[in-house]
Design a protein around this motif. Sequence first.
Motif, PDB file in Angstrom:
ATOM      1  N   SER A 282       0.827  -1.212   0.000  1.00 14.38           N
ATOM      2  CA  SER A 282       0.000   0.000   0.000  1.00 14.38           C
ATOM      3  C   SER A 282       0.857   1.255   0.000  1.00 14.38           C
ATOM      4  O   SER A 282       0.478   2.275  -0.589  1.00 14.38           O
ATOM      5  CB  SER A 282      -0.927  -0.006   1.218  1.00 14.38           C
ATOM      6  N   HIS A 283       2.017   1.183   0.646  1.00 17.40           N
ATOM      7  CA  HIS A 283       2.925   2.332   0.671  1.00 17.40           C
ATOM      8  C   HIS A 283       3.466   2.642  -0.719  1.00 17.40           C
ATOM      9  O   HIS A 283       3.819   3.790  -1.010  1.00 17.40           O
ATOM     10  CB  HIS A 283       4.076   2.046   1.638  1.00 17.40           C
ATOM     11  N   ASN A 284       3.535   1.630  -1.590  1.00 17.88           N
ATOM     12  CA  ASN A 284       4.063   1.826  -2.938  1.00 17.88           C
ATOM     13  C   ASN A 284       2.982   2.154  -3.960  1.00 17.88           C
ATOM     14  O   ASN A 284       3.308   2.521  -5.090  1.00 17.88           O
ATOM     15  CB  ASN A 284       4.821   0.575  -3.388  1.00 17.88           C
ATOM     16  N   LEU A 285       1.719   1.999  -3.594  1.00 22.64           N
ATOM     17  CA  LEU A 285       0.634   2.337  -4.508  1.00 22.64           C
ATOM     18  C   LEU A 285       0.315   3.822  -4.416  1.00 22.64           C
ATOM     19  O   LEU A 285       0.710   4.504  -3.470  1.00 22.64           O
ATOM     20  CB  LEU A 285      -0.609   1.511  -4.184  1.00 22.64           C
ATOM     21  N   SER A 286      -0.413   4.306  -5.390  1.00 26.69           N
ATOM     22  CA  SER A 286      -0.794   5.715  -5.393  1.00 26.69           C
ATOM     23  C   SER A 286      -1.787   5.992  -4.275  1.00 26.69           C
ATOM     24  O   SER A 286      -2.533   5.093  -3.862  1.00 26.69           O
ATOM     25  CB  SER A 286      -1.408   6.092  -6.742  1.00 26.69           C
ATOM     26  N   PRO A 287      -1.815   7.218  -3.749  1.00 26.04           N
ATOM     27  CA  PRO A 287      -2.750   7.545  -2.665  1.00 26.04           C
ATOM     28  C   PRO A 287      -4.199   7.281  -3.083  1.00 26.04           C
ATOM     29  O   PRO A 287      -4.605   7.565  -4.204  1.00 26.04           O
ATOM     30  CB  PRO A 287      -2.497   9.038  -2.428  1.00 26.04           C
ATOM     31  N   GLY A 288      -4.946   6.724  -2.176  1.00 36.85           N
ATOM     32  CA  GLY A 288      -6.345   6.418  -2.452  1.00 36.85           C
ATOM     33  C   GLY A 288      -6.586   5.015  -2.964  1.00 36.85           C
ATOM     34  O   GLY A 288      -7.737   4.574  -3.030  1.00 36.85           O
ATOM     35  N   SER A 289      -5.530   4.296  -3.330  1.00 31.34           N
ATOM     36  CA  SER A 289      -5.698   2.923  -3.809  1.00 31.34           C
ATOM     37  C   SER A 289      -5.997   2.005  -2.632  1.00 31.34           C
ATOM     38  O   SER A 289      -5.377   2.108  -1.576  1.00 31.34           O
ATOM     39  CB  SER A 289      -4.435   2.445  -4.530  1.00 31.34           C
ATOM     40  N   GLN A 290      -6.936   1.115  -2.828  1.00 33.61           N
ATOM     41  CA  GLN A 290      -7.330   0.169  -1.785  1.00 33.61           C
ATOM     42  C   GLN A 290      -6.920  -1.231  -2.198  1.00 33.61           C
ATOM     43  O   GLN A 290      -7.287  -1.709  -3.269  1.00 33.61           O
ATOM     44  CB  GLN A 290      -8.837   0.227  -1.538  1.00 33.61           C
ATOM     45  N   LEU A 291      -6.152  -1.881  -1.343  1.00 33.99           N
ATOM     46  CA  LEU A 291      -5.691  -3.238  -1.614  1.00 33.99           C
ATOM     47  C   LEU A 291      -6.685  -4.228  -1.027  1.00 33.99           C
ATOM     48  O   LEU A 291      -6.959  -4.209   0.172  1.00 33.99           O
ATOM     49  CB  LEU A 291      -4.304  -3.455  -1.008  1.00 33.99           C
ATOM     50  N   LEU A 292      -7.226  -5.100  -1.876  1.00 35.88           N
ATOM     51  CA  LEU A 292      -8.203  -6.103  -1.463  1.00 35.88           C
ATOM     52  C   LEU A 292      -7.625  -7.503  -1.665  1.00 35.88           C
ATOM     53  O   LEU A 292      -6.661  -7.681  -2.417  1.00 35.88           O
ATOM     54  CB  LEU A 292      -9.492  -5.950  -2.275  1.00 35.88           C
ATOM     55  N   PRO A 293      -8.208  -8.506  -1.000  1.00 36.39           N
ATOM     56  CA  PRO A 293      -7.696  -9.873  -1.174  1.00 36.39           C
ATOM     57  C   PRO A 293      -7.669 -10.335  -2.626  1.00 36.39           C
ATOM     58  O   PRO A 293      -6.747 -11.038  -3.040  1.00 36.39           O
ATOM     59  CB  PRO A 293      -8.665 -10.715  -0.335  1.00 36.39           C
ATOM     60  N   LYS A 294      -8.660  -9.946  -3.415  1.00 37.02           N
ATOM     61  CA  LYS A 294      -8.689 -10.389  -4.810  1.00 37.02           C
ATOM     62  C   LYS A 294      -7.516  -9.834  -5.603  1.00 37.02           C
ATOM     63  O   LYS A 294      -7.099 -10.435  -6.599  1.00 37.02           O
ATOM     64  CB  LYS A 294     -10.007  -9.985  -5.469  1.00 37.02           C
ATOM     65  N   HIS A 295      -6.975  -8.702  -5.186  1.00 38.62           N
ATOM     66  CA  HIS A 295      -5.830  -8.135  -5.895  1.00 38.62           C
ATOM     67  C   HIS A 295      -4.591  -9.007  -5.741  1.00 38.62           C
ATOM     68  O   HIS A 295      -3.798  -9.133  -6.682  1.00 38.62           O
ATOM     69  CB  HIS A 295      -5.548  -6.723  -5.375  1.00 38.62           C
ATOM     70  N   LEU A 296      -4.422  -9.615  -4.573  1.00 36.73           N
ATOM     71  CA  LEU A 296      -3.273 -10.487  -4.346  1.00 36.73           C
ATOM     72  C   LEU A 296      -3.562 -11.918  -4.772  1.00 36.73           C
ATOM     73  O   LEU A 296      -2.768 -12.542  -5.473  1.00 36.73           O
ATOM     74  CB  LEU A 296      -2.878 -10.457  -2.871  1.00 36.73           C
ATOM     75  N   TRP A 297      -4.684 -12.453  -4.346  1.00 39.44           N
ATOM     76  CA  TRP A 297      -4.980 -13.861  -4.611  1.00 39.44           C
ATOM     77  C   TRP A 297      -5.210 -14.138  -6.093  1.00 39.44           C
ATOM     78  O   TRP A 297      -4.894 -15.228  -6.574  1.00 39.44           O
ATOM     79  CB  TRP A 297      -6.214 -14.290  -3.827  1.00 39.44           C
ATOM     80  N   LEU A 298      -5.758 -13.170  -6.812  1.00 37.70           N
ATOM     81  CA  LEU A 298      -6.082 -13.366  -8.227  1.00 37.70           C
ATOM     82  C   LEU A 298      -5.171 -12.565  -9.146  1.00 37.70           C
ATOM     83  O   LEU A 298      -5.359 -12.585 -10.362  1.00 37.70           O
ATOM     84  CB  LEU A 298      -7.545 -12.971  -8.483  1.00 37.70           C
ATOM     85  N   LEU A 299      -4.199 -11.855  -8.563  1.00 33.83           N
ATOM     86  CA  LEU A 299      -3.282 -10.985  -9.313  1.00 33.83           C
ATOM     87  C   LEU A 299      -4.049  -9.976 -10.164  1.00 33.83           C
ATOM     88  O   LEU A 299      -3.671  -9.677 -11.301  1.00 33.83           O
ATOM     89  CB  LEU A 299      -2.333 -11.801 -10.189  1.00 33.83           C
TER      90      LEU A 299
END
Length: 337
Positions: free
Chosen positions: A141-158
Amino acid sequence: KPYAQLFSEPLPLTVRLSTQMQQASWRRAVADMHRQCVMAAMQLGGEQPTNEQVEAERARVATRLKAAWRLPWDNRLKETWWRLLLDGVQGAGGHGIALSKPCPCGWDAPAHLSKSERAAAQRAHVFWGCTPAVAIRTTISHNLSPGSQLLPKHLWLLQPPGEQVEQGVWAVAGMAALSAMAGARKCMWALHMEDQRGAARGRARPVAQVVEAVGASSDEASDDDLEPARRQRQARRAANAQQHRRQMRQQRRGAPAPSTTPHQYAARRAVAQFEAGVRKFVDLGQVPDSWGGKVQEGHCFIGVRSRADPADENNMIKELVFNMRRMGGDVLGDGGV
């Protein structure tokens, strides 16, 4: 056609067709496991997807999986994601097998859950809620742009967490993160069990000494895989000696010696492994053809820079750039996540 005529005509049976027929049941089983993983990832993020949404995402996952295996990168760093899609990560609820003991971080699945539900809860914990997983999520999250929300589907499903993140770059970051989470789980349990054995003998040792005893190299893409083993042993000895000297100075001053729990050490090591996995891809120096024109030099995690060829000024050379930003201070904050 009449029954006799059907069998009188020769079947155009080729090697390719016969292979497809033999693999049909296996492919259906793999697709079912992928659907279950898609459903679990989306539900973990608070969504209630329809069957059509799950099937559409499963098809996209199959495409990402093919592209991931083509990446010029260590396949051991891709294996965790491949196993996660098939619910086959050992020790993380894989194959429906749940651990009977609570996690060293203190978490345990509710007692009323069935075996399959308990296994699913452990998978969600290892790859989303455990201390090392949270530390990696914080770094991402620190490397993503401000306001981006990291969800499980982003990691588990790439699935990229935003349009500003290119799919290929996110695949590298996501698979490195999942591999680091799985490795941190092994490291954490090794330290925890060694710590318990020492306590049973009445000789409890600091985590730094336990790390030296167990080697702290229990995951598929360990530090010894990323750098020469000799350098790693020297670095561990130097770090342990430095911590011992620091503890002795604090004891002489009357201050309590710092304590590090296995899950705190594993979390810090997971972040280091995550960064090392991404850096290993950059060090290979091969820019995938699919990244052409999509990844700029300032892209998060990994960028692509063009420079003139010293031998031919008319020729431009593309090279990868490591763009991961480190967080200021400790990823665990003041004592853990």
